[in-house]
Design a protein around this motif. Sequence first.
Motif, PDB file in Angstrom:
ATOM      1  N   ASP A 282       0.818  -1.213   0.000  1.00  0.00           N
ATOM      2  CA  ASP A 282       0.000   0.000   0.000  1.00  0.00           C
ATOM      3  C   ASP A 282       0.856   1.270   0.000  1.00  0.00           C
TER       4      ASP A 282
ATOM      5  N   SER B 128      -4.860  -0.771  -5.745  1.00  0.00           N
ATOM      6  CA  SER B 128      -5.679  -0.073  -4.745  1.00  0.00           C
ATOM      7  C   SER B 128      -7.055  -0.712  -4.606  1.00  0.00           C
ATOM      8  N   SER B 129      -7.589  -1.233  -5.699  1.00  0.00           N
ATOM      9  CA  SER B 129      -8.922  -1.836  -5.636  1.00  0.00           C
ATOM     10  C   SER B 129      -8.910  -3.244  -5.047  1.00  0.00           C
ATOM     11  N   ILE B 130      -7.793  -3.993  -5.214  1.00  0.00           N
ATOM     12  CA  ILE B 130      -7.799  -5.378  -4.713  1.00  0.00           C
ATOM     13  C   ILE B 130      -7.253  -5.524  -3.296  1.00  0.00           C
TER      14      ILE B 130
ATOM     15  N   PRO C 287      -8.018  -3.984  -0.413  1.00  0.00           N
ATOM     16  CA  PRO C 287      -9.058  -4.132   0.616  1.00  0.00           C
ATOM     17  C   PRO C 287      -9.843  -5.450   0.485  1.00  0.00           C
ATOM     18  N   VAL C 288      -9.946  -5.959  -0.734  1.00  0.00           N
ATOM     19  CA  VAL C 288     -10.680  -7.203  -0.954  1.00  0.00           C
ATOM     20  C   VAL C 288      -9.884  -8.397  -0.423  1.00  0.00           C
ATOM     21  N   PHE C 289      -8.568  -8.401  -0.665  1.00  0.00           N
ATOM     22  CA  PHE C 289      -7.725  -9.530  -0.274  1.00  0.00           C
ATOM     23  C   PHE C 289      -7.334  -9.512   1.206  1.00  0.00           C
ATOM     24  N   ASN C 290      -7.347  -8.359   1.820  1.00  0.00           N
ATOM     25  CA  ASN C 290      -6.896  -8.242   3.204  1.00  0.00           C
ATOM     26  C   ASN C 290      -7.595  -9.217   4.164  1.00  0.00           C
ATOM     27  N   PRO C 291      -8.916  -9.361   4.105  1.00  0.00           N
ATOM     28  CA  PRO C 291      -9.561 -10.309   5.022  1.00  0.00           C
ATOM     29  C   PRO C 291      -9.210 -11.776   4.743  1.00  0.00           C
ATOM     30  N   PHE C 292      -8.676 -12.058   3.571  1.00  0.00           N
ATOM     31  CA  PHE C 292      -8.352 -13.430   3.190  1.00  0.00           C
ATOM     32  C   PHE C 292      -6.855 -13.707   3.250  1.00  0.00           C
ATOM     33  N   SER C 293      -6.132 -12.924   4.033  1.00  0.00           N
ATOM     34  CA  SER C 293      -4.676 -13.059   4.085  1.00  0.00           C
ATOM     35  C   SER C 293      -4.244 -14.457   4.531  1.00  0.00           C
TER      36      SER C 293
END
Length: 130
Positions: free
Chosen positions: A31, A94-96, A98-104
Motif C-alpha cells: 500500500d 488499490s482496488s484489490i 481491501p478485498v484480499f486483506n480479510p483473506f490473508s
Amino acid sequence: MKLIIKLFGLFLILAGISLLFAPELIFDFIDHNKEQKWVYITAIVVRLFLGIILLLSAKASKHPLAIKVIGMLFIMAALIFFAIGQENLVKFISSILPVFNPFSYFIGLISIAFGSFFIYAFPSKKGRKR
C-alpha cells in the motif's frame, strides 16, 4: 536455473508465513509503495524473468506441463502490466488490497503451497530417480 526457481519457491513460502502471522507487513508495504516507479518496473521484470526461466526449465521438472503453463501465465501477466501502464496498475492494486486483506490467511496458505510446489517440482540430481 533450478536454483532460481527453488529460491523463488522459498520466497513464496516465507511470504506465505508472513501472511499467516503478520499480514500487515506485506499489505502495508504494498500500500505504501504501490505508486513508486520501481514497483511497476519490478512487477514486470520479475514476472517476465521468472516466466522465461520456468519455460526454459520445464523439461527438467517433475511436472513440465504445469511449469510451462505457470511460466506462460507469468509472461502474460508481465505483458498485461506493461500494456495497462503504471497508473492503471496502481488503481488495480488499490482496488484489490481491501478485498484480499480479510483473506490473508488463505492467501498465505496458497503462497506456501505454490512455493512448496516449485521446490518439489525441481528435484536435486541425487534425489532424482529414473
